[in-house]
Design an enzyme around this catalytic site. Structure first.
Site, PDB file in Angstrom:
ATOM      1  N   THR A 160      -2.005  -7.831  -7.038  1.00 37.14           N
ATOM      2  CA  THR A 160      -1.442  -7.511  -8.352  1.00 37.14           C
ATOM      3  C   THR A 160       0.083  -7.595  -8.242  1.00 37.14           C
ATOM      4  O   THR A 160       0.641  -8.678  -8.352  1.00 37.14           O
ATOM      5  CB  THR A 160      -1.907  -6.122  -8.847  1.00 37.14           C
ATOM      6  OG1 THR A 160      -1.684  -5.147  -7.816  1.00 37.14           O
ATOM      7  CG2 THR A 160      -3.374  -6.146  -9.211  1.00 37.14           C
ATOM      8  N   LYS A 186      -5.089  -5.208  -0.377  1.00 37.78           N
ATOM      9  CA  LYS A 186      -4.058  -5.333  -1.396  1.00 37.78           C
ATOM     10  C   LYS A 186      -3.583  -3.950  -1.775  1.00 37.78           C
ATOM     11  O   LYS A 186      -4.317  -2.953  -1.680  1.00 37.78           O
ATOM     12  CB  LYS A 186      -4.556  -6.097  -2.630  1.00 37.78           C
ATOM     13  CG  LYS A 186      -5.656  -5.439  -3.431  1.00 37.78           C
ATOM     14  CD  LYS A 186      -5.231  -4.406  -4.446  1.00 37.78           C
ATOM     15  CE  LYS A 186      -4.138  -4.940  -5.331  1.00 37.78           C
ATOM     16  NZ  LYS A 186      -3.651  -3.847  -6.244  1.00 37.78           N
ATOM     17  N   THR A 197      -7.523   2.523   0.525  1.00 32.14           N
ATOM     18  CA  THR A 197      -6.322   1.998  -0.103  1.00 32.14           C
ATOM     19  C   THR A 197      -6.695   1.436  -1.456  1.00 32.14           C
ATOM     20  O   THR A 197      -7.811   1.613  -1.915  1.00 32.14           O
ATOM     21  CB  THR A 197      -5.688   0.916   0.768  1.00 32.14           C
ATOM     22  OG1 THR A 197      -4.526   0.455   0.107  1.00 32.14           O
ATOM     23  CG2 THR A 197      -6.636  -0.227   0.995  1.00 32.14           C
ATOM     24  N   GLU A 280       6.156  -1.361  -3.593  1.00 30.40           N
ATOM     25  CA  GLU A 280       6.960  -1.795  -4.742  1.00 30.40           C
ATOM     26  C   GLU A 280       8.422  -1.372  -4.570  1.00 30.40           C
ATOM     27  O   GLU A 280       8.731  -0.181  -4.483  1.00 30.40           O
ATOM     28  CB  GLU A 280       6.379  -1.217  -6.026  1.00 30.40           C
ATOM     29  CG  GLU A 280       5.053  -1.862  -6.395  1.00 30.40           C
ATOM     30  CD  GLU A 280       4.387  -1.232  -7.604  1.00 30.40           C
ATOM     31  OE1 GLU A 280       3.447  -1.855  -8.129  1.00 30.40           O
ATOM     32  OE2 GLU A 280       4.789  -0.125  -8.014  1.00 30.40           O
ATOM     33  N   ASN A 404       7.598  -0.910 -12.280  1.00 30.63           N
ATOM     34  CA  ASN A 404       6.599  -0.122 -13.002  1.00 30.63           C
ATOM     35  C   ASN A 404       6.937   0.043 -14.482  1.00 30.63           C
ATOM     36  O   ASN A 404       6.047   0.220 -15.302  1.00 30.63           O
ATOM     37  CB  ASN A 404       6.421   1.244 -12.320  1.00 30.63           C
ATOM     38  CG  ASN A 404       5.590   1.112 -11.072  1.00 30.63           C
ATOM     39  OD1 ASN A 404       4.382   0.984 -11.119  1.00 30.63           O
ATOM     40  ND2 ASN A 404       6.255   1.087  -9.913  1.00 30.63           N
TER      41      ASN A 404
END
Length: 409
Positions: A160, A186, A197, A280, A404
């Site tokens: 993603t 992922k 996860t 991120e 985000n």
């Protein structure tokens, strides 16, 4: 943005296992977003799933289908994974969509609906684009392959906000035979696993009895995926699956089990750390070691308290040697009868704290030198016992907020 130069490894063939991908256009056109894993008859499968109360529809169905297969002494025959849409927070409609996905793949593959386990990742609260998803299944089946390229494409097909695919592989010697373990994962944000996860799929050609497979998954997940955090948010869609095709060497006696466990732990840990490295907005990879604790549980409590502190994480991002933030986070960990005079805190090779305050030999220049590094270790000795734990985390950057804030656009 990601920390370190992590390459996707070569993936040996796992006899009996095949992977296929398709571009179904679930969220964006022109990218792999649908993955099918074909599992041979006679295999064994273990699973670990999120403890989030709002678990996604595919998690609910995957758990029930796996239990139904195991009750019959069978293995699931397919995994199906879509990215771009989490199918979480979608109520009964989401369950119907997950069942419809399983039913169509079962029809195409000639297996029972319970023999298909669904997984999803992406935006929460939106209905799946079922027409596009279902129309992508034939292409995914047509591309089924056991090759290294198939593993890489599957690794790409489950991403993603990740910036790169994540894989790990080991080959073990068990007597005069070899055993291979491959895995992909992922995850980049919404990472504070409470079982595993975001998504991880690990397969081996070893022949392992079901109870032992379940135990090995639980043990290795607890010391890998359950020891990472990016932002402290446990996903609605977390799942980690372990598949043993049974086509290779048997893992039976204590020595074989020990060798296999060590290899599996290495794969799980590499996959988990790859998620942190690709967190991120991450610019730092941080190892938090807590030692001399009364129990592993309190060591984890201290490590996660520090790892989740926004003040600590932003200081890491700024390379600011504000050691008081680390001290304060340790001090608010949920420990009873905490004697701060016994605590020592080291930042890399620099002693920050001892005897209840700043270490006598500490200088700002020493702390700044370590904080400027891309990979940092913080070691906390509690002086309470002989147990310990290690947790891996990231810093908190401007990019995390931007990623985000723009996630749904």
């Amino acid at each position: 943005m990601a920390v370190g130069d992590t390459h996707f490894p070569a993936m040996p063939v796992i006899e009996g296992l095949r992977l296929g991908t398709a571009m179904a256009g679930i969220k964006k056109p022109g990218r792999r977003d649908l993955v099918v894993v074909e599992i041979p008859a006679g295999a064994r499968v273990a699973g670990s799933f999120t403890l989030n109360a709002f678990c996604a529809a595919p998690v609910t169905l995957a758990k029930s289908n796996l239990a139904a297969c195991q009750a019959r002494g069978e293995a699931p025959r397919y995994l199906v994974v879509n990215t771009g849409n989490a199918n979480a927070g979608t109520g009964e409609a989401g369950l119907r969509d997950a069942r419809a996905t399983c039913a169509e793949l079962a029809r195409l593959g000639g297996v029972t609906e319970e023999g298909v386990l669904p997984f999803s990742t992406g935006v929460i609260g939106e209905p799946l684009p079922m027409e596009r998803l279902l129309s992508g299944l034939p292409a995914a089946l047509e591309s089924l392959d056991a090759s290294d390229a198939a593993w890489r494409q599957a690794g790409e097909g489950i991403l993603t906000t990740d910036t790169r695919p994540k894989g790990a592989s080991v080959t073990l010697e068990l007597g005069d035979r070899t055993v291979t373990i491959n895995g992909i994962s992922k995850g980049s944000g919404m990472i504070k696993p409470n079982m595993a996860t975001m998504l991880a799929f690990v397969a081996t050609d070893a022949d392992i009895e079901q109870t032992l497979l379940d135990t090995l998954l639980r043990e290795t997940v607890d010391r890998s995926f359950n020891c990472i955090t990016v932002d402290g948010d446990t996903s609605t869609n977390d799942a980690c699956m372990l598949i043993a095709t049974g086509r290779g060497a048997q893992v039976v006696d204590d020595e074989e089990v020990a060798v296999f466990r060590n290899g599996l732990q290495r794969v799980m840990t590499e996959l988990a750390q790859a998620i942190v490295r690709d967190g991120e907005g991450a610019t730092k990879f941080v190892t938090l070691q807590v030692v001399d604790a009364a129990s592993r549980e309190e060591a984890l409590d201290v490590a996660f308290t520090v790892a989740h502190s926004p003040l600590v994480k932003t200081a890491l991002y700024a390379s600011d040697a504000n050691w008081g933030r680390i001290l304060a986070a340790v001090g608010r960990a949920p420990l009873a009868d905490f004697d701060v005079a016994r605590v020592t805190i080291d930042l890399g090779d620099v002693r920050l704290v001892e005897h209840g305050g700043r270490a006598a030999g500490y200088t700002e220049e020493q702390g700044s030198r370590v904080m400027g590094q891309e990979e940092i270790t913080i070691r906390i000795a509690l002086g309470r016992g002989e147990e310990g734990a290690t947790v891996w985390t990231t810093d908190l950057s401007h990019d995390y907020v931007s990623i985000n804030a723009d996630y749904r656009s």
